[in-house]
Design a protein around this motif. Structure first.
Motif, short mmCIF file in Angstrom:
data_model
loop_
_atom_site.label_atom_id
_atom_site.label_comp_id
_atom_site.label_asym_id
_atom_site.label_seq_id
_atom_site.Cartn_x
_atom_site.Cartn_y
_atom_site.Cartn_z
N UNK A 161 -6.53 4.59 2.25
CA UNK A 161 -7.17 3.47 1.57
C UNK A 161 -8.06 3.86 0.39
N UNK A 162 -8.12 5.14 0.06
CA UNK A 162 -9.01 5.57 -1.02
C UNK A 162 -8.70 4.83 -2.33
N UNK A 163 -7.42 4.67 -2.64
CA UNK A 163 -7.03 3.94 -3.85
C UNK A 163 -6.81 2.46 -3.58
N UNK A 164 -6.08 2.16 -2.53
CA UNK A 164 -5.72 0.77 -2.25
C UNK A 164 -6.94 -0.10 -1.95
N UNK A 165 -7.93 0.46 -1.29
CA UNK A 165 -9.08 -0.35 -0.89
C UNK A 165 -10.31 -0.18 -1.74
N UNK A 166 -10.23 0.57 -2.84
CA UNK A 166 -11.44 0.87 -3.60
C UNK A 166 -12.04 -0.39 -4.22
N UNK A 167 -11.20 -1.31 -4.71
CA UNK A 167 -11.74 -2.52 -5.32
C UNK A 167 -12.29 -3.47 -4.27
N UNK A 168 -11.69 -3.50 -3.11
CA UNK A 168 -12.24 -4.31 -2.01
C UNK A 168 -13.64 -3.81 -1.65
N UNK A 169 -13.81 -2.48 -1.60
CA UNK A 169 -15.11 -1.91 -1.26
C UNK A 169 -16.14 -2.20 -2.35
N UNK A 170 -15.73 -2.09 -3.61
CA UNK A 170 -16.67 -2.35 -4.71
C UNK A 170 -17.10 -3.81 -4.76
N UNK A 171 -16.17 -4.72 -4.52
CA UNK A 171 -16.52 -6.14 -4.51
C UNK A 171 -17.47 -6.44 -3.37
N UNK A 172 -17.20 -5.83 -2.21
CA UNK A 172 -18.09 -6.02 -1.06
C UNK A 172 -19.48 -5.48 -1.35
N UNK A 173 -19.56 -4.34 -2.02
CA UNK A 173 -20.87 -3.78 -2.40
C UNK A 173 -21.63 -4.76 -3.29
N UNK A 174 -20.94 -5.36 -4.25
CA UNK A 174 -21.59 -6.29 -5.16
C UNK A 174 -22.02 -7.56 -4.43
N UNK A 175 -21.15 -8.06 -3.54
CA UNK A 175 -21.44 -9.31 -2.83
C UNK A 175 -22.61 -9.16 -1.87
N UNK A 227 -13.05 -5.59 3.10
CA UNK A 227 -13.76 -4.32 3.17
C UNK A 227 -13.63 -3.69 4.55
N UNK A 228 -13.73 -4.52 5.60
CA UNK A 228 -13.67 -3.97 6.96
C UNK A 228 -12.29 -3.45 7.32
N UNK A 229 -11.26 -3.92 6.61
CA UNK A 229 -9.90 -3.49 6.93
C UNK A 229 -9.36 -2.41 6.00
N UNK A 230 -9.70 -2.47 4.71
CA UNK A 230 -9.09 -1.51 3.78
C UNK A 230 -10.13 -0.79 2.91
N UNK A 231 -11.40 -1.06 3.10
CA UNK A 231 -12.42 -0.47 2.24
C UNK A 231 -12.91 0.88 2.70
N UNK A 232 -11.99 1.78 2.98
CA UNK A 232 -12.35 3.10 3.49
C UNK A 232 -11.99 4.20 2.49
N UNK A 248 0.85 -1.19 0.00
CA UNK A 248 0.00 0.00 0.00
C UNK A 248 0.88 1.24 0.00
N UNK A 249 1.59 1.44 -1.10
CA UNK A 249 2.51 2.56 -1.22
C UNK A 249 2.84 2.77 -2.69
N UNK A 250 3.45 3.87 -2.97
CA UNK A 250 3.90 4.15 -4.33
C UNK A 250 2.79 4.61 -5.26
N UNK A 251 3.07 4.50 -6.57
CA UNK A 251 2.17 5.05 -7.58
C UNK A 251 1.07 4.09 -7.99
N UNK A 252 1.17 2.83 -7.61
CA UNK A 252 0.23 1.83 -8.11
C UNK A 252 -0.62 1.22 -7.00
N UNK A 253 -1.06 2.05 -6.11
CA UNK A 253 -1.86 1.55 -4.98
C UNK A 253 -3.15 0.90 -5.44
#
Length: 341
Positions: free
Chosen positions: A211-225, A201-206, A45-50
């Motif tokens: 976590x805005x970039x790093x956890x965005x896909x975790x949050x979207x998957x949780x929304x779908x699930x 989602x509970x750990x990085x989906x904020x 969770x660092x750098x340009x490719x979070x």
């Protein structure tokens, strides 16, 4: 016979949750999921490719959980079949006895179901928040911090009770209905994969800076699930209240409660959390939502409902009774579908 062995994991796992809840000190796969996520969070969770790193972590963790569960179940099936064959060869079982291997596999699968459900622990935690708040506001703040993500150090007595009941409604979906939904849809591997989704989602989906970039896909998957389970949870709560008006603050007609949910469910910042919260608010005739601080950042959440009345212990007991009734309805629905299909 096949239906019988299909029901054993569901019913044994659910009954185990009713008896044991989440015993402290026991090994738990979700704890392992959390450690896995925390390990990679510190390293990638660092750098340009979070965003890319977070997407790879989410996809790999979910697919890996599903695949490992499938592999483990196959290994257990082969192990129990070998045990059964050995016992037959040694004369400990009669030649017509072929049920030992599937029975052992079904019971072991029930352990996964037990770990996938969190209804009993949820109820215990919510009750303890109300007990602690009755003793002192400060104790209530410490207790509610165990089950909510918002900052709790400045919450009022009313806000503590509101937060606990919001969590009860939301986690009835996340901790009971959604795991059962994915258990029925994709079996135990699907249930375990969902638990990984929820943990991510509970750990990085904020939506904060980290976590805005790093956890965005975790949050979207949780929304779908959770899209269908959240709405199903709201319906179950409304039907649970309609089943018996005893103990509910209002006798609002079923149609009015459904309209309330349809009107207020989409108002939540989350596409899913508002639905079960709106259902519980409709039954209790109270108000949920409103602005709070999460990780020291101000977050505005629209109110769900308009009656900002004081919440009492009786409201908690009513909400718990509805939650338990809705849980039994969900298990009954799964049982019926297994019989029919």
């Amino acid at each position: 016979m096949q239906t019988f062995f299909s029901l054993i994991p569901l019913l044994s796992g659910w009954l185990a949750d009713k008896i044991f809840g989440d015993p402290g000190g026991w090994p738990h796969p979700v704890v392992g999921f959390g450690r896995w996520i925390a390990f990679w969070d510190k390293r990638i969770n660092c750098g340009r490719h979070r965003k890319r790193n977070g997407a790879l972590l989410a996809a790999g963790s979910i697919a890996g959980t599903f695949g490992l569960t499938v592999l483990l179940l196959h290994l257990l099936a082969y192990l129990f079949l070998w045990i059964q064959t050995m016992l037959l060869d040694q004369g400990f079982l009669s030649s017509g006895t072929q049920f030992l291997a599937p029975l052992l596999l079904a019971l072991c699968t029930g352990v996964f179901v037990f770990y996938g459900l969190a209804g009993t622990t949820l109820v215990r935690e919510v009750r303890e928040v109300f007990r602690a708040t009755d003793r002192s506001v400060e104790e209530g703040r410490r207790q509610v911090a165990r089950i909510v993500g918002r900052n709790t150090e400045n919450l009022s007595e009313q806000e503590i009770r509101t937060a606990a009941l919001e969590t009860l409604a939301e986690n009835l979906s996340d901790g009971v209905v959604a795991p059962l939904f994915w258990l029925f849809g994709l079996g135990v591997p699907g249930m375990m994969a969902y638990k990984m989704v929820n943990t991510l989602d509970s750990m990085i989906g904020y939506r904060n800076e980290r976590y805005r970039d790093f956890g965005c896909w975790a949050a979207r998957i949780d929304d779908a699930a959770n899209y269908i389970p959240a709405r199903l949870t709201a319906l179950l709560l409304i039907l649970a209240a309609a089943w018996s008006h005893k103990g509910t603050p209002t006798a609002r007609p079923l149609k009015d409660r459904l309209h309330f949910v349809l009107r207020n469910g989409p108002r939540h910042a989350s596409p899913n959390s508002g639905w079960p919260e709106a259902a519980l608010a409709a039954v209790l005739d109270c108000r949920f939502g409103g602005p709070h601080h999460y990780f020291n950042q101000y977050v505005y959440k629209p109110f769900i409902g308009t009656n900002a009345r004081r919440l009492e212990r009786a409201d908690m007991e009513c909400a718990v009774a509805l939650s338990l009734r809705a849980e039994r309805m969900a298990v009954g629905l799964c049982t019926l579908l297994i019989f029919l299909l």
